[in-house]
Design a protein around this motif. Structure first.
Motif, PDB file in Angstrom:
ATOM      1  N   UNK A 130       0.768  -1.307  -0.261  1.00 51.39           N
ATOM      2  CA  UNK A 130      -0.031   0.026   0.001  1.00 51.39           C
ATOM      3  C   UNK A 130       0.755   1.308  -0.051  1.00 51.39           C
ATOM      4  N   UNK A 131       1.987   1.120   0.943  1.00 49.40           N
ATOM      5  CA  UNK A 131       2.832   2.485   0.836  1.00 49.40           C
ATOM      6  C   UNK A 131       3.311   2.609  -0.576  1.00 49.40           C
ATOM      7  N   UNK A 132       4.044   1.413  -1.106  1.00 50.38           N
ATOM      8  CA  UNK A 132       4.489   1.937  -2.367  1.00 50.38           C
ATOM      9  C   UNK A 132       3.485   2.355  -3.473  1.00 50.38           C
ATOM     10  N   UNK A 133       2.245   1.746  -3.625  1.00 49.92           N
ATOM     11  CA  UNK A 133       1.164   2.042  -4.472  1.00 49.92           C
ATOM     12  C   UNK A 133       1.094   3.670  -4.335  1.00 49.92           C
ATOM     13  N   UNK A 134       0.763   4.295  -3.085  1.00 50.39           N
ATOM     14  CA  UNK A 134       0.642   5.370  -2.737  1.00 50.39           C
ATOM     15  C   UNK A 134       1.608   6.440  -3.350  1.00 50.39           C
ATOM     16  N   UNK A 135       2.935   5.996  -3.289  1.00 45.51           N
ATOM     17  CA  UNK A 135       4.255   6.557  -3.470  1.00 45.51           C
ATOM     18  C   UNK A 135       4.094   6.698  -5.154  1.00 45.51           C
ATOM     19  N   UNK A 136       3.796   5.667  -5.829  1.00 42.98           N
ATOM     20  CA  UNK A 136       3.832   5.638  -7.222  1.00 42.98           C
ATOM     21  C   UNK A 136       2.742   6.443  -7.659  1.00 42.98           C
ATOM     22  N   UNK A 137       1.452   6.433  -7.250  1.00 43.11           N
ATOM     23  CA  UNK A 137       0.592   7.334  -7.688  1.00 43.11           C
ATOM     24  C   UNK A 137       0.728   8.671  -7.340  1.00 43.11           C
ATOM     25  N   UNK A 138       1.284   9.142  -6.351  1.00 46.38           N
ATOM     26  CA  UNK A 138       1.853  10.621  -6.255  1.00 46.38           C
ATOM     27  C   UNK A 138       2.891  11.075  -7.152  1.00 46.38           C
ATOM     28  N   UNK A 139       3.836  10.076  -7.607  1.00 42.66           N
ATOM     29  CA  UNK A 139       4.687  10.413  -8.691  1.00 42.66           C
ATOM     30  C   UNK A 139       4.271  10.878  -9.925  1.00 42.66           C
ATOM     31  N   UNK A 140       3.144   9.931 -10.142  1.00 39.38           N
ATOM     32  CA  UNK A 140       2.597   9.919 -11.617  1.00 39.38           C
ATOM     33  C   UNK A 140       1.680  11.280 -11.933  1.00 39.38           C
ATOM     34  N   UNK A 141       1.058  11.789 -10.624  1.00 40.81           N
ATOM     35  CA  UNK A 141       0.253  12.868 -10.724  1.00 40.81           C
ATOM     36  C   UNK A 141       1.378  14.119 -10.868  1.00 40.81           C
ATOM     37  N   UNK A 142       2.388  14.114 -10.240  1.00 40.67           N
ATOM     38  CA  UNK A 142       3.389  15.121 -10.424  1.00 40.67           C
ATOM     39  C   UNK A 142       3.951  15.185 -12.007  1.00 40.67           C
ATOM     40  N   UNK A 143       4.123  14.085 -12.281  1.00 39.00           N
ATOM     41  CA  UNK A 143       4.665  14.010 -13.767  1.00 39.00           C
ATOM     42  C   UNK A 143       3.792  14.563 -14.734  1.00 39.00           C
ATOM     43  N   UNK A 144       2.374  14.036 -14.564  1.00 37.52           N
ATOM     44  CA  UNK A 144       1.445  14.820 -15.344  1.00 37.52           C
ATOM     45  C   UNK A 144       1.299  16.180 -15.271  1.00 37.52           C
ATOM     46  N   UNK A 145       1.719  16.614 -14.362  1.00 33.05           N
ATOM     47  CA  UNK A 145       1.876  18.348 -14.161  1.00 33.05           C
ATOM     48  C   UNK A 145       2.958  18.840 -14.884  1.00 33.05           C
TER      49      UNK A 145
END
Length: 741
Positions: A130-145
């Motif tokens: 769960x921790x890794x999944x949240x971290x990956x999702x946060x990185x993706x959102x920043x990359x989209x920006x």
């Protein structure tokens, strides 16, 4: 425009020209023609339309070429992506997977159909928590920006192997305003991370280790050190960096050590050893050092790694343990173990140089009395004073050792018999001087036994045994003296050892018995009493002389139990005689000084302490017990206490009686004893009366009682009854009948 000119235009321009011509011709073509009229089109207009058609076809052809080339580039890019050694995938703006290359699918052991359209955290093969999944999702959102990000991710492949990926995520711009897709590239950095972890661990060990580490270049200049090295050496890191190790005064920089290091590195490839060196402040310490060269791929030395381990405290503890093993803690003198070692060394030297030496064993006389009366603290203080006096009297090359208790030893290198005798005399003289110990004025004497190398032995075991034997001979023969070892002493010592061992079982085996010797009045006619005399009949040794086993019983402490048996047996026999009708008489029982403090006597009574014994004697006297001072005039009898003892009788020792008919001095002594006893209102009894001349002299001088072979030998109880009844005993070997005056 002329056609020829139009034909020379570039294809891209033909579109524009054709469009322009069409626009110009539009009014003409659009105008209505008269009915039935033939419309005439200008030639230039046909040429213009042809050119326009040709331009349109060229544009379409160019677009087709561009599309085909784009597809080729895309296919080529996909092939390149699939062949990339890294994981490459494309995500839509929501993080759903659109494509993953073959490397990624191979790592995860999945097909494209299994993962297409899923977010990364929805791919079970990645094994994200769960921790890794949240971290990956946060990185993706920043990359989209629009951010370009990196992220480390540890996954576990289906084969169970852990893999660390370094992900690089960036947006892929699109021609429209739609959110960009994302390009994700993952490199396998598992091995790199392993190396980094090892390096971090090594760095942590380097900094946190208690051993001091120093790294120097090939020229011996310090590159770096850890904190422990600074603490051990006293230097700061800044003071050490760039300095020559040899110039720092460290153990591994000393000249003699450097020679050893160079030699060991050339032969063994490493060096280690113990060095004694100094810190920055000059204080000395002991360290265990090691040096190992660091080489490159070609085998050339690039650095040297040195390790220092401060073992000063360990060496101090070790030294204390060695000291405890070889030094007496009370007197700080060598103990028995160290003495044996020094005798062994001296034996080797003396054997080589043909030189003598002497070994003395010494025992304090009556030391137990001081311990028992004044306490162990006084005894310990006295032992310390004895040690100081011994050391102060001897040479520096001599060894004084404490063997235990009140036993000491002296080793005299180069001393022969005459030299040892001179030393023994000085020691006795020095020890005899009074000393104050915790408010008590004390003086000591010693019994000394001397064994000489090589005549009395050639190793420690033999020499020590013979010196000990000689010491006990000195103690037995009066104390406060010395004796040299003689061959016959060993046999005597062995017999004493046998007798002492056998004496411990004599009571329970019924080997002890009492004989009784009659005591007569001065005229030699009236029986006034008997003296109970202890006898020991051993099944192997036969009758053992009291002069031999009584001292053994006293020194071993067995005299207490034996004395109690003698008292009980003598009293029981007296009761039996009374029941048998034998006339009343006195039975004399000998008590040793040891019994005075054990057999039902007050705890305050101590041996060889006449003042303390007076109260005990008074108590015995009140019970009706008559006290007789045995062997008066010999040993340590003191006239100053004679008037204070509640005595009834003085016993004149047989050594004075034996020669009274021939020796005027003995006659004078016996006369003086009888007169003094009469003045003190004491009776006298003479022992060892064997001749008529002795009997007559004692009677004329007024001796009250006598005993000896002149009247009767000692006998057992049954024989004594017959003798008293006037009958000859069954066996007359040890009995003579009562005789008239």
């Amino acid at each position: 425009m002329r056609p020829a000119a139009a034909a020379r235009l570039r294809p891209g321009r033909l579109v524009l020209v054709a469009a322009t011509a069409a626009a110009a011709a539009a009014p003409v073509l659009a105008a209505p023609a008269p009915a039935g009229a033939l419309v005439t089109v200008p030639l230039w207009l046909f040429w213009l339309a042809a050119v326009a058609l040709l331009g349109l076809g060229g544009a379409l052809l160019a677009q087709t070429v561009r599309t085909r080339r784009s597809l080729q580039r895309e296919r080529l890019a996909n092939r390149l992506i699939d062949r990339s050694p890294n994981l490459v995938c494309v995500l839509d703006p929501h993080g759903a997977l659109r494509h993953m290359n073959g490397t990624g699918r191979h790592w995860l052991r999945v097909s494209h159909a299994q993962i297409a359209g899923r977010r990364l955290d929805e791919i079970p093969e990645l094994g994200l928590d769960a921790v890794q999944a949240r971290a990956i999702q946060g990185v993706i959102e920043q990359a989209v920006g629009g951010a370009v990000l990196t992220h480390e991710l540890t996954v576990r492949r289906l084969d169970g192997a852990a893999m660390t990926l370094e992900l690089s995520i960036r947006a892929i711009p699109r021609s429209s305003d739609a959110p960009p897709n994302l390009l994700v590239e993952g490199r396998d950095i598992t091995q790199r991370k392993s190396v980094e972890d090892k390096l971090q661990l090594a760095a942590a060990v380097f900094e946190q280790a208690r051993e001091g580490f120093v790294i120097a270049d090939r020229k011996g200049r310090v590159v770096t050190v850890n904190q422990a090295f600074c603490e051990i050496s006293g230097y700061d890191v800044q003071e050490l960096q760039g300095q020559q190790v040899a110039a720092l005064g460290l153990g591994i920089g000393r000249r003699e050590v450097r020679r050893q290091v160079r030699s060991a590195l050339q032969t063994a490839g490493h060096w280690q050893g113990e060095v004694r060196t100094s810190r920055k402040d000059g204080s000395l310490y002991t360290c265990w050092a090691a040096v190992t060269p660091q080489r490159d791929a070609h085998g050339a030395v690039t650095h040297y790694i040195g390790i220092l381990n401060d073992i000063t405290q360990f060496r101090e503890v070790e030294s204390n343990l060695v000291r405890l093993a070889h030094v007496d803690t009370l007197t700080d003198l060598p103990n028995r173990s160290l003495l044996a070692d020094r005798v062994g060394q001296l034996t080797s030297i003396s054997r080589r140089d043909h030189r003598p030496f002497a070994l003395m064993f010494m025992d304090l006389d009556q030391f137990k009395n001081i311990n028992d009366t004044l306490g162990h603290s006084v005894g310990d203080a006295l032992l310390g004073e004895v040690a100081r006096r011994l050391q102060g009297t001897l040479r520096e090359v001599d060894t004084v050792a404490r063997l235990g208790g009140d036993e000491f030893a002296v080793l005299l290198p180069g001393a022969d018999a005459s030299g040892a005798e001179l030393v023994a005399s000085k020691l006795l003289e020095r020890l005899a001087e009074p000393c104050m110990v915790q408010g008590h004025e004390l003086s000591m004497t010693m019994s000394i036994g001397i064994a000489c190398y090589p005549s009395d032995g050639d190793d420690y075991e033999i020499l020590s045994r013979n010196a000990d034997t000689a010491m006990y001979r000195a103690k037995h023969e009066g104390k406060a003296t010395w004796r040299f070892f003689a061959a016959g002493m060993q046999q005597r010592s062995a017999r004493q050892l046998q007798l002492e061992s056998a004496l411990r079982r004599a009571l329970e085996r019924g080997e002890l018995l009492l004989h009784y010797q009659p005591q007569l009045d001065g005229n030699g006619r009236q029986l006034v009493g008997v003296e109970a005399l202890l006898r020991w009949k051993h099944p192997e040794f036969g009758f053992v002389s009291p002069a031999e086993f009584i001292p053994l019983a006293e020194t071993s402490g067995q005299i207490v139990a034996i004395g109690e048996w003698v008292l009980r047996t003598a009293v029981a026999q007296l009761k039996a005689w009374m029941d048998a009708g034998v006339p009343p008489m006195v039975v004399a029982v000998n008590l040793s000084a040891v019994q005075f403090r054990h057999v039902g006597l007050p705890d305050a009574v101590a041996p060889a302490n006449p003042a303390a014994a007076i109260s005990m004697m008074d108590a015995l006297h009140a019970l009706g017990v008559r006290l007789s001072l045995d062997d008066f005039g010999t040993g340590y009898s003191s006239l100053s206490y004679l008037k204070r003892f509640p005595l009834h009788t003085l016993k004149i020792d047989q050594s004075f009686v034996r020669d009274i008919d021939t020796d005027p001095d003995d006659r004078a002594i016996v006369q003086a004893i009888i007169q003094m006893a009469r003045a003190l209102d004491l009776q006298t009894i003479a022992e060892g009366v064997e001749t008529d001349a002795q009997h007559q002299f004692l009677r004329r001088e007024g001796c009250d009682m006598m005993q000896g072979y002149r009247f009767c030998r000692p006998m057992d109880a049954a024989a004594l009854e017959m003798w008293i009844a006037g009958r000859e005993p069954a066996s007359t070997d040890n009995v003579v009948p009562m005789i008239a005056a």
